[in-house]
Design an enzyme around this catalytic site. Structure first.
Site, PDB file in Angstrom:
ATOM      1  N   ASP A   1     -12.241 -13.492   3.430  1.00 20.51           N
ATOM      2  CA  ASP A   1     -11.460 -12.300   3.120  1.00 20.51           C
ATOM      3  C   ASP A   1      -9.990 -12.673   3.193  1.00 20.51           C
ATOM      4  O   ASP A   1      -9.524 -13.137   4.222  1.00 20.51           O
ATOM      5  CB  ASP A   1     -11.800 -11.200   4.135  1.00 20.51           C
ATOM      6  CG  ASP A   1     -11.147  -9.870   3.787  1.00 20.51           C
ATOM      7  OD1 ASP A   1     -10.320  -9.822   2.868  1.00 20.51           O
ATOM      8  OD2 ASP A   1     -11.477  -8.870   4.460  1.00 20.51           O
TER       9      ASP A   1
ATOM     10  N   GLU B   1     -30.859   1.112   9.446  1.00 19.59           N
ATOM     11  CA  GLU B   1     -30.368   1.976  10.517  1.00 19.59           C
ATOM     12  C   GLU B   1     -31.556   2.519  11.301  1.00 19.59           C
ATOM     13  O   GLU B   1     -32.517   2.997  10.704  1.00 19.59           O
ATOM     14  CB  GLU B   1     -29.581   3.175   9.942  1.00 19.59           C
ATOM     15  CG  GLU B   1     -28.381   2.844   9.079  1.00 19.59           C
ATOM     16  CD  GLU B   1     -27.117   2.550   9.894  1.00 19.59           C
ATOM     17  OE1 GLU B   1     -27.176   2.564  11.143  1.00 19.59           O
ATOM     18  OE2 GLU B   1     -26.081   2.263   9.278  1.00 19.59           O
TER      19      GLU B   1
ATOM     20  N   TYR C   1      -6.763   4.876  -0.089  1.00 21.40           N
ATOM     21  CA  TYR C   1      -8.128   4.337   0.002  1.00 21.40           C
ATOM     22  C   TYR C   1      -8.371   3.648   1.331  1.00 21.40           C
ATOM     23  O   TYR C   1      -9.494   3.388   1.729  1.00 21.40           O
ATOM     24  CB  TYR C   1      -8.445   3.404  -1.176  1.00 21.40           C
ATOM     25  CG  TYR C   1      -8.048   1.964  -1.001  1.00 21.40           C
ATOM     26  CD1 TYR C   1      -8.979   1.009  -0.572  1.00 21.40           C
ATOM     27  CD2 TYR C   1      -6.758   1.533  -1.270  1.00 21.40           C
ATOM     28  CE1 TYR C   1      -8.617  -0.316  -0.425  1.00 21.40           C
ATOM     29  CE2 TYR C   1      -6.389   0.223  -1.127  1.00 21.40           C
ATOM     30  CZ  TYR C   1      -7.315  -0.717  -0.704  1.00 21.40           C
ATOM     31  OH  TYR C   1      -6.959  -2.018  -0.557  1.00 21.40           O
TER      32      TYR C   1
ATOM     33  N   TRP D   1       0.837  -1.202   0.000  1.00 22.50           N
ATOM     34  CA  TRP D   1       0.000   0.000   0.000  1.00 22.50           C
ATOM     35  C   TRP D   1       0.874   1.256   0.000  1.00 22.50           C
ATOM     36  O   TRP D   1       0.418   2.324   0.320  1.00 22.50           O
ATOM     37  CB  TRP D   1      -0.896   0.003   1.243  1.00 22.50           C
ATOM     38  CG  TRP D   1      -2.085  -0.895   1.211  1.00 22.50           C
ATOM     39  CD1 TRP D   1      -3.374  -0.517   0.940  1.00 22.50           C
ATOM     40  CD2 TRP D   1      -2.132  -2.299   1.458  1.00 22.50           C
ATOM     41  NE1 TRP D   1      -4.203  -1.612   1.009  1.00 22.50           N
ATOM     42  CE2 TRP D   1      -3.480  -2.714   1.318  1.00 22.50           C
ATOM     43  CE3 TRP D   1      -1.170  -3.270   1.771  1.00 22.50           C
ATOM     44  CZ2 TRP D   1      -3.890  -4.046   1.501  1.00 22.50           C
ATOM     45  CZ3 TRP D   1      -1.570  -4.581   1.944  1.00 22.50           C
ATOM     46  CH2 TRP D   1      -2.913  -4.951   1.806  1.00 22.50           C
TER      47      TRP D   1
ATOM     48  N   HIS E   1     -13.734  -1.455   1.111  1.00 24.48           N
ATOM     49  CA  HIS E   1     -12.950  -2.666   1.280  1.00 24.48           C
ATOM     50  C   HIS E   1     -13.676  -3.798   0.566  1.00 24.48           C
ATOM     51  O   HIS E   1     -14.897  -3.916   0.659  1.00 24.48           O
ATOM     52  CB  HIS E   1     -12.750  -2.991   2.760  1.00 24.48           C
ATOM     53  CG  HIS E   1     -11.997  -4.260   2.969  1.00 24.48           C
ATOM     54  ND1 HIS E   1     -10.747  -4.469   2.436  1.00 24.48           N
ATOM     55  CD2 HIS E   1     -12.311  -5.397   3.629  1.00 24.48           C
ATOM     56  CE1 HIS E   1     -10.332  -5.681   2.756  1.00 24.48           C
ATOM     57  NE2 HIS E   1     -11.256  -6.274   3.475  1.00 24.48           N
TER      58      HIS E   1
ATOM     59  N   ASN F   1     -20.393  -2.449  11.302  1.00 19.86           N
ATOM     60  CA  ASN F   1     -21.276  -1.919  12.356  1.00 19.86           C
ATOM     61  C   ASN F   1     -20.608  -0.985  13.356  1.00 19.86           C
ATOM     62  O   ASN F   1     -21.248  -0.587  14.321  1.00 19.86           O
ATOM     63  CB  ASN F   1     -21.908  -3.072  13.132  1.00 19.86           C
ATOM     64  CG  ASN F   1     -23.033  -3.730  12.358  1.00 19.86           C
ATOM     65  OD1 ASN F   1     -23.971  -3.068  11.948  1.00 19.86           O
ATOM     66  ND2 ASN F   1     -22.921  -5.030  12.130  1.00 19.86           N
TER      67      ASN F   1
ATOM     68  N   CYS G   1      -6.687  -4.689  -1.684  1.00 19.22           N
ATOM     69  CA  CYS G   1      -7.826  -5.544  -1.337  1.00 19.22           C
ATOM     70  C   CYS G   1      -8.577  -6.108  -2.535  1.00 19.22           C
ATOM     71  O   CYS G   1      -8.959  -7.268  -2.543  1.00 19.22           O
ATOM     72  CB  CYS G   1      -8.771  -4.843  -0.361  1.00 19.22           C
ATOM     73  SG  CYS G   1      -9.731  -3.501  -1.077  1.00 19.22           S
TER      74      CYS G   1
ATOM     75  N   ASP H   1     -19.106   2.234  15.298  1.00 18.43           N
ATOM     76  CA  ASP H   1     -19.469   3.646  15.413  1.00 18.43           C
ATOM     77  C   ASP H   1     -18.215   4.503  15.274  1.00 18.43           C
ATOM     78  O   ASP H   1     -17.120   4.079  15.631  1.00 18.43           O
ATOM     79  CB  ASP H   1     -20.061   3.928  16.803  1.00 18.43           C
ATOM     80  CG  ASP H   1     -21.364   3.183  17.014  1.00 18.43           C
ATOM     81  OD1 ASP H   1     -22.078   2.939  16.023  1.00 18.43           O
ATOM     82  OD2 ASP H   1     -21.660   2.849  18.172  1.00 18.43           O
TER      83      ASP H   1
ATOM     84  N   GLU I   1     -32.283  -3.593  14.397  1.00 18.17           N
ATOM     85  CA  GLU I   1     -30.885  -3.199  14.437  1.00 18.17           C
ATOM     86  C   GLU I   1     -30.395  -3.068  15.880  1.00 18.17           C
ATOM     87  O   GLU I   1     -29.326  -3.535  16.236  1.00 18.17           O
ATOM     88  CB  GLU I   1     -30.670  -1.863  13.704  1.00 18.17           C
ATOM     89  CG  GLU I   1     -29.193  -1.501  13.567  1.00 18.17           C
ATOM     90  CD  GLU I   1     -28.938  -0.004  13.528  1.00 18.17           C
ATOM     91  OE1 GLU I   1     -29.834   0.776  13.920  1.00 18.17           O
ATOM     92  OE2 GLU I   1     -27.842   0.385  13.136  1.00 18.17           O
TER      93      GLU I   1
END
Lengths: 734, 734
Positions: free
Chosen positions: A405, A494, A565, A288, A382, A445, A323, A447, A499
């Site tokens: 992944d 949301e 990125y 990267w 990603h 998810n 990625c 915050d 949720e």
């Protein structure tokens, strides 16, 4: 040798000495070494005597010739291979020609399949197939047709059998023992996963999805930013010559036990570790840094074929990937073996480095970002893979799409790999099940929490943004070159009740989140969406909205940076700290002029600018913030042209024309081009393209199949990354 | 420097320049490198100015001196260390001496703790502790006492804080900024897991268990066979000088992120990978070959100290280990860090190499074992560790004891490591939860399946033994040198309804078993328990029992082999195939004379003989079988003597006397000796001990603590392994 299946079976008369068994090096610990190489196999003895030694008889029969009707039924017609290629759990046919007419009542024979270096029936690595009803092994067998000396045998491999390359023998029962045909490389066959058969763990009951996620060679990978989604074509090339062998080589290189290779859970988990070079000298080296001198820039690749073939032939990791390259090559691996898969892109993907659900942004007491202490990063996007399978290791309901992944982000469970993690389990917060569900859950998810840092080191949360991360997950639509929003497969809307329940559930399993209930405040900052081209000078207009009935004064900090990125800052090119006064129930715009020269000299690949405005309201102490990522558009003169009217097996041309848009010269320029079914990857190097001058590159190719065909091309040099395009032409049938 | 806690805190006047930040090598991908080294730490600036620059004031106060009352309350009194050692979630006290009387209302200060190279409050790696009620951070703080210039501060680390070595500073708030004491290595302190505190994830609410599983230095490890259980003493030595630093070095060497080191799940999982050298250059190299020329024979070790200190100082893996060495050193690691742990031994442990619940024994058509095709092995015993913790990552009910295993058996999930796997989950067949529960489940619940192999390669199950594997699990009793049977914690009684339910549950999660319902048959084979010494000639008596009303004729195969403790055959020394006729409802004994010379020349370490009898009943086709493992006893003249009446700090002696029992010379003999609290590991080498001659070795030592003290000794050479003994002496208080 026919390209429609295995080669004819020839007989062998005097038995050759049996092969030497592999050297045992783990004396005292295990009886034999575990077979972990599909490329290695031991010979099965040509003659196995019965009980008391008797005279060695000649085999009464010899066999030859496969049936030619398998490829269409097994969906393997696109593979460019000389071998028989079939899918498990479904009947395929081979034709055996004996040296005299076959008499079912007295001529007893079996077709034997062998994989790996220590074949054994109980391990599923040596399977005899019988053709009589009263005697069947784990694979089904029957005689479907007999004409004179020729017998057609239908064989149904078990739907959970090992996937890989098998040896095939004909074993004839003589009065004195079993006689087998000699080993013959041309009779090797490949057995793959089978999404078309309901007993297979990768069964996917949707033909459109199967066509897309197994059979489709050209894909779209989404990147850019959520406000300005870009796409990139990719040639997965899973059917190209040598790609299947390269995929099996990856598992051999990983020392993966042969006996585990029928299990898609283990195969995908192992592959997620092996696609990157960390830990295990796997396929791709991540880079990267912006410096790709000793390899190919990640933005330069146009498909997977070159990468996989290079890895298999050089047996060393290939430079370089980011990625989407990992996800694209992993996708080739999965589709090639027959596991339905697709590439998904998550926008604003949290790069969680301590297992909680918070991305921390640290402000000083005045409300300005403290860059030395803000360490979490949010990737603009990603890419990962989804693959489809049942999950018998989990309670009912968690089969279906699974995230895997192979990008080496943080280590996940101590190694660079991730998944398979059930998408259903992630959506419902059931992150206690393997593998790596909490990690993926955090990526979508988390915050964003703004803290004010006191001089004594403590942090006080001042603002929580619960909607920034995991804004959307996209993949390509089945059967169309369009975008499909699959965000709802990962999370409930949301703000919905569901949720909230899910986040509470996840918290039970050790994913704590910031719960400070902060007052909403009455001042908002709004940063508009910007559409900019590289080289533009522009005005950044920041709006301050006062929703209160009183005057508000904001000490604001406006910052603009060039970012990767991955969200990591390269350099700050803009900083201003105005104090803005806003009348009651009013709004004020603060404009900042940005000249192109400010950012041009520090621009990094993918040309992302990140604007963040923070501030503190003098009257209330409220912290305000706004963020925006802009991907600058390259205005590039770049033509790709395919000559019209080409037919199958008739020569056609593809032409690339490029004009250097700058006044300066471009140095060390690579152009790459490839197209599934029409041309293998090609590249051309230009040491110098002077400013404002053009180049032309024309290539000839011969389309091998009729139908729509796409050519993908890219141009790459240190000063200009991420230039790519594709063109679809139609080849009529001959 | 006081050995009761941290060193006095000295003041520093002119601020030194701040330390250089570590070099960033992953530009573009993450903001800063992840801190993975506890041995590395960055300096916190001595002066942090407030807002506008002001004059640099002198700190109005300086501090010194810790409180001395922590070791008893924190159960760290046994650690041989110069540093303050406390457990998290519980208050400890330090004394700070200022340069003038402390005025609570106006003198604002904090005690700051820092760990790793990039300390940050939000990551729990930089924690300021305040002493005022209105201002508290995640760690509690209060002033407990003030006398003139001296202030005693009580500090309560969070019960989930990072475990490891911290720096401590005093930070004083001046009008111009924060002033800190200078960094001082002697003020480093260690914070450990705390099983005594209910908020800690390793809380164990049983004082007897805590004393055993955290505080006890001498252990018993069970080995031998289920019919003849042997025991071996082990000096865990978790409190010895340097051991704690070695344990932290292991995590540093594993590049384990500092921020994960408060989580016992991650710490134990990482350690299970790092205790063996596979994959990651971890602590111990496995060797089961019998050739230990370039290292120490696994049977020769008497404790963990030498191994851990050698690893930490040489920074290379230590040679050699087998399962009990791995388990014992892992136990030291766990107890040292404060995670309750014990070593468990499973008798007849299945070495599952393909993820099903079957150990396959392949017979030919006549009922004789086909050794080239029988590849699964059953370990006579296998040792692993249990550690105690809550499992917030799993649904309620799966906390408590967890299996972890660092012996590199088969790779588990692609790496040589195993666990933590909940013992409760294993007992109830809930093997869908991480980590590696199916693997451990198979070790104790597999069936032994006998197959007859047809010449065409197929196998037919002919007999299933459902009770052979996982016969018993033992560990040491808390507070006593006796054996404790914990089998019922792993499984329900054989044949119970619950057992059946559990096996069905496990099958749902992909652990299939052989379900062929085979007729019970009416002939039994019985092999008696044998107690034999090395060199004995003996009669093996095999009983054939006919429970039918008709005559039965058995074609039997009786085989005796020398085996490793892993169940792997070294060589066969006995083979007979009698045909035995048994009258209705009668029994017949078949005796085989075995001369010692037959097995002596091929005997391998641990001297195990494995007898297996199989056969086929002519009249019914029933397959019969019986197995027995015998560990031969060495009759060794071996005395260990400690001089009587020694007192603390008075010199005592320990003497080893050994007589070579053979007529031939023993070459290359090592004797090892150690005892917790009395002597560190010592070893002596004898190049030659002639036949029937004796040696004496006397060592002086000075007991450092009163109470019962044990010396453990071992003797080891190529011709004679597994000679060890221990002696307990009482040291009165001075």
């Amino acid at each position: 040798m026919s390209s429609e299946g295995a080669a004819p079976i020839s007989s062998s008369l005097p038995p050759a000495p049996p092969g030497h068994p592999p050297k045992v090096t783990n004396r005292g610990r295990s009886a034999v070494p575990i077979s972990t190489l599909n490329s290695q196999s031991s010979d099965v003895p040509e003659f196995e005597p019965f009980g008391a030694p008797g005279p060695r008889g000649f085999p009464p029969m010899s066999g030859e010739g496969p049936d030619e009707s398998n490829k269409q039924e097994h969906h393997t017609m696109l593979f460019n291979s000389d071998h028989l290629l079939v899918r498990r759990g479904q009947e395929f046919k081979i034709k055996i020609v004996f040296n005299r007419p076959y008499v079912p009542a007295t001529d007893l024979f079996a077709v034997e399949f062998v994989i790996g270096s220590s074949p054994q029936y109980s391990k599923g690595t040596h399977i005899p197939v019988f053709t009589t009803k009263d005697r069947q092994s784990s694979w089904g067998g029957r005689v479907t047709d007999t004409v004179d000396n020729a017998v057609t045998v239908g064989i149904t491999p078990a739907a959970n059998c090992i996937v890989g390359k098998y040896q095939m023998y004909i074993a004839v029962k003589t009065p004195f023992g079993i006689r087998r045909t000699r080993r013959d490389k041309s009779r090797e066959l490949y057995i793959l996963f089978n999404p078309w058969v309901s007993d297979d763990a990768v069964f996917l009951d949707d033909e459109a999805e199967r066509q897309e996620c197994v059979m489709t060679e050209i894909g779209i990978i989404y990147h850019g930013t959520i406000d300005d989604i870009s796409e990139r074509n990719w040639n997965y090339g899973q059917f190209n010559y040598g790609v299947l062998d390269a995929c099996l080589y990856i598992l051999d290189r990983a020392d993966m036990p042969i006996t585990s290779r029928g299990d898609p859970i283990r195969v995908t988990r192992k592959a997620s570790a092996m696609l990157n070079s960390r830990d295990d000298d796997g396929v791709l080296v991540g880079n990267w840094s912006g410096d790709y001198t000793y390899g190919v820039a990640p933005t330069s690749w146009t498909g997977s074929t070159e990468i996989l073939l290079t890895y298999a032939s050089s047996q060393t990791p290939v430079c370089y990937a980011q990625c989407w390259v990992y996800a694209a090559v992993f996708n080739t691996f999965l589709r090639c073996l027959g596991i339905p898969s697709r590439v998904a892109t998550n926008y604003f993907s949290a790069h969680d480095n301590d297992g909680n659900l918070k991305m921390d942004i640290i402000l000083d007491e005045g409300g300005r970002i403290d860059r030395s202490r803000t360490r979490d990063s949010i990737w603009n996007y990603h890419c990962w893979n989804e693959c489809y399978m049942s999950r018998p290791d989990l309670p009912t309901g968690f089969g279906g799409w699974q995230v895997v992944d192979s990008t080496p982000q943080e280590t996940s469970d101590g190694m660079y790999r991730c998944g398979p993690a059930s998408v259903q389990a992630i959506k419902h917060g059931q992150i206690c099940f393997p593998f790596d569900a909490p990690f993926v859950f955090a990526e979508i998810n988390s915050d964003v929490v703004f803290y004010t840092r006191d001089k004594d080191g403590t942090l006080v949360p001042v603002k929580v943004n619960r909607t920034h991360i995991g804004r959307a997950v996209f993949t390509k639509s089945p059967g169309a070159m369009t975008r499909r929003d699959i965000t709802d497969q990962y999370k409930f809307p949301e703000g919905s009740k569901e949720e909230r329940t899910v986040l509470e559930k996840a918290e039970e399993f050790g994913c704590p989140r910031e719960k400070a209930d902060l007052p909403a405040g009455d001042v908002d900052l709004v940063l508009p969406i910007l559409e900019l081209s590289v080289g533009d000078s522009f005005e950044l207009s920041l709006e301050f909205v006062n929703r209160s009935g009183q005057r508000r004064t904001v000490d604001a900090y406006i910052s603009g940076s060039v970012v990767y990125y991955t969200g990591v800052t390269s350099s700050e090119f803009l900083f201003k700290n105005p104090t803005v006064t806003i009348a009651p129930n009013n709004s004020v715009k603060e404009s900042v002029a940005v000249e192109s020269k400010k950012y041009m000299k520090s621009l990094v690949e993918q040309a992302n600018l990140h604007f963040i405005a923070t501030g503190k309201v003098q009257e209330t102490g409220q912290i305000v913030s706004a963020m925006r990522v802009v991907t600058l558009i390259w205005v590039i003169l770049w033509f790709l042209q395919v000559s019209a009217g080409g037919k199958v097996n008739e020569e056609m041309t593809v032409a690339v024309e490029f004009t250097n848009p700058f006044t300066f010269s471009l140095e060390g320029v690579y152009i790459r081009m490839e197209g599934p079914g029409i041309m293998l990857p090609m590249s051309k190097y230009y040491s110098l393209i002077p400013g404002n001058s053009s180049l032309n590159w024309t290539e000839f190719f011969v389309p091998q199949r009729a139908g729509s065909r796409t050519v993908i091309a890219s141009l790459d040099c240190a000063a200009l990354r991420q230039v790519n395009g594709s063109l679809t032409a139609h080849t009529p049938a001959p």
